[in-house]
Design a protein around this motif. Structure first.
Motif, PDB file in Angstrom:
ATOM      1  N   ARG A   1       0.842  -1.204   0.000  1.00  0.00           N
ATOM      2  CA  ARG A   1       0.000   0.000   0.000  1.00  0.00           C
ATOM      3  C   ARG A   1       0.865   1.237   0.000  1.00  0.00           C
ATOM      4  N   SER A   2       0.367   2.264  -0.678  1.00  0.00           N
ATOM      5  CA  SER A   2       1.015   3.565  -0.682  1.00  0.00           C
ATOM      6  C   SER A   2       0.675   4.267   0.625  1.00  0.00           C
ATOM      7  N   GLU A   3       1.694   4.595   1.404  1.00  0.00           N
ATOM      8  CA  GLU A   3       1.465   5.202   2.707  1.00  0.00           C
ATOM      9  C   GLU A   3       0.724   6.525   2.614  1.00  0.00           C
ATOM     10  N   ALA A   4       0.993   7.302   1.587  1.00  0.00           N
ATOM     11  CA  ALA A   4       0.354   8.611   1.431  1.00  0.00           C
ATOM     12  C   ALA A   4      -0.847   8.568   0.496  1.00  0.00           C
ATOM     13  N   GLY A   5      -0.726   7.867  -0.621  1.00  0.00           N
ATOM     14  CA  GLY A   5      -1.797   7.851  -1.621  1.00  0.00           C
ATOM     15  C   GLY A   5      -2.938   6.923  -1.308  1.00  0.00           C
ATOM     16  N   GLY A   6      -2.684   5.855  -0.528  1.00  0.00           N
ATOM     17  CA  GLY A   6      -3.749   4.961  -0.118  1.00  0.00           C
ATOM     18  C   GLY A   6      -4.103   3.872  -1.112  1.00  0.00           C
ATOM     19  N   GLN A   7      -3.334   3.741  -2.212  1.00  0.00           N
ATOM     20  CA  GLN A   7      -3.608   2.644  -3.142  1.00  0.00           C
ATOM     21  C   GLN A   7      -3.181   1.322  -2.519  1.00  0.00           C
ATOM     22  N   LEU A   8      -3.907   0.253  -2.819  1.00  0.00           N
ATOM     23  CA  LEU A   8      -3.618  -1.067  -2.283  1.00  0.00           C
ATOM     24  C   LEU A   8      -3.537  -2.074  -3.426  1.00  0.00           C
TER      25      LEU A   8
END
Length: 353
Positions: free
Chosen positions: A244-251
């Protein structure tokens, strides 16, 4: 993907030779070696995947908190602090529950490759690790029962940067190398903007530095792996990975087959599970686990208020199973109905001391 990779088969041959030459006198074999191997992420020995949360986040006090899993992916009551005895932090001299602050925790069979699950702690700020041997019954861990500080394992040999995220890789390395199985799990790590595979020696805590680059480009294809974190659980000793992207929130999701393809130098596209909503601010804790025993790795996530939500995964999409408040023990169904806290009728309370 660039080809920053070391000779996999040459290193694997050395690892396999080390395993083959090892004797019971050199292996760290626990007294519980004759017991049945606990299922993945089960720390209290009841056959269900538990949730382990480092304290000082999710509204929890400092320490290492164990929330006992129930059948179907739920959690029972309030968690117990298996870090109550504390751990010595960097620069400290006395063990304290606050020593867990800022650490990452990876659960696995690190002591002998079998028996109870153990806890591998990692300090990304200093690139140091520590292995604590599991008790098998969910009782507090003792930092004197484990492996001393692991240094150099999680640091780049070229840039001296520290890994930002680590996860259990099971037998991915020796499977790719077609060598004899090494019972000690390897590691996956995010280091120098790439996803790496780290082999393990024939000893508990005997990890080699990052060895094979699996991917230089992040799952979204928009740059490198800086700012991404990973979590895995094993299926037949092979890792399934959520990134997961820590800032963007994509999983995104990488199946065991996809990770094996990457290890062998072949392309493998991850599955986009969610385009947003999984950022570290909204879900500071994300842990993979097969919560329903169907052979497909699922997810649990804890929000800043201590609500631990479970999500069943089918290989493409997540389905919410409801949440459990770690502070009150109350359950919330997917539709929003809250049940009173208390013991689950089919599950004993977590073991406490």
């Amino acid at each position: 993907m660039s080809q920053r990779r070391s000779p996999l088969h040459a290193r694997a041959a050395m690892v396999v030779a080390t395993v083959a030459a090892a004797t019971l006198g050199t292996l760290v074999v626990p007294a519980q070696a004759e017991t049945v191997t606990a299922v993945e992420n089960d720390l209290n020995g009841d056959g269900e995947a538990d949730l382990v949360v480092v304290g000082n986040q999710g509204s929890l006090a400092p320490g290492l908190w164990l929330a006992a899993g129930t059948a179907g992916g739920g959690l029972a009551g309030t968690p117990s602090n298996i870090g109550a005895a504390g751990v010595t932090g960097v620069g400290g001299s006395n063990p304290s529950p606050a020593g867990y602050n800022g650490l990452q925790v990876v659960v696995g069979h690190f002591r002998s490759g079998s028996g109870p699950n153990d806890v591998l702690l990692y300090d990304p700020a200093h690139g140091l690790g520590k292995l604590l041997y599991g008790t098998g019954d969910g009782s507090p861990l003792n930092e004197l029962v484990g492996k001393g500080v692991l240094s150099g394992t999680f640091t780049s040999r070229t840039t001296h940067a520290n890994a930002t995220s680590i996860a259990n890789a099971g037998r991915l390395y020796t499977t790719a190398a077609q060598g004899e199985p090494n019972p000690f799990p390897a590691l996956l790590s995010v280091l120098d903007g790439a996803l790496w595979l780290q082999p393990t020696s024939a000893q508990s805590g005997g990890f080699f530095p990052a060895e094979v680059v699996l991917a230089d480009t992040n799952p979204a294809g928009t740059g490198n792996w800086n700012g991404w974190s990973i979590t895995t659980a094993l299926v037949d000793d092979m890792p399934a990975l959520f990134a997961r992207s820590e800032a963007g929130g994509q999983l995104y999701y990488y199946s065991p087959a996809a990770l094996l393809s990457l290890t062998l130098g072949s392309p493998a596209a991850p599955v986009l599970v969610a385009a947003q909503g999984w950022d570290a601010a909204a879900k500071p804790v994300v842990q993979a686990a097969d919560v329903d025993h169907d052979g497909i790795v699922d997810l649990r996530a804890v929000d800043p208020s201590g609500n631990a939500a479970a999500y069943r995964f089918d290989g493409a999409t997540l389905t919410a199973l409801g949440s459990h408040n770690l502070l009150t023990g109350a359950d919330t169904a997917p539709g929003g109905t809250t049940t009173a806290p208390g013991r689950h009728p089919h599950k004993p309370e977590p073991h406490r001391h």
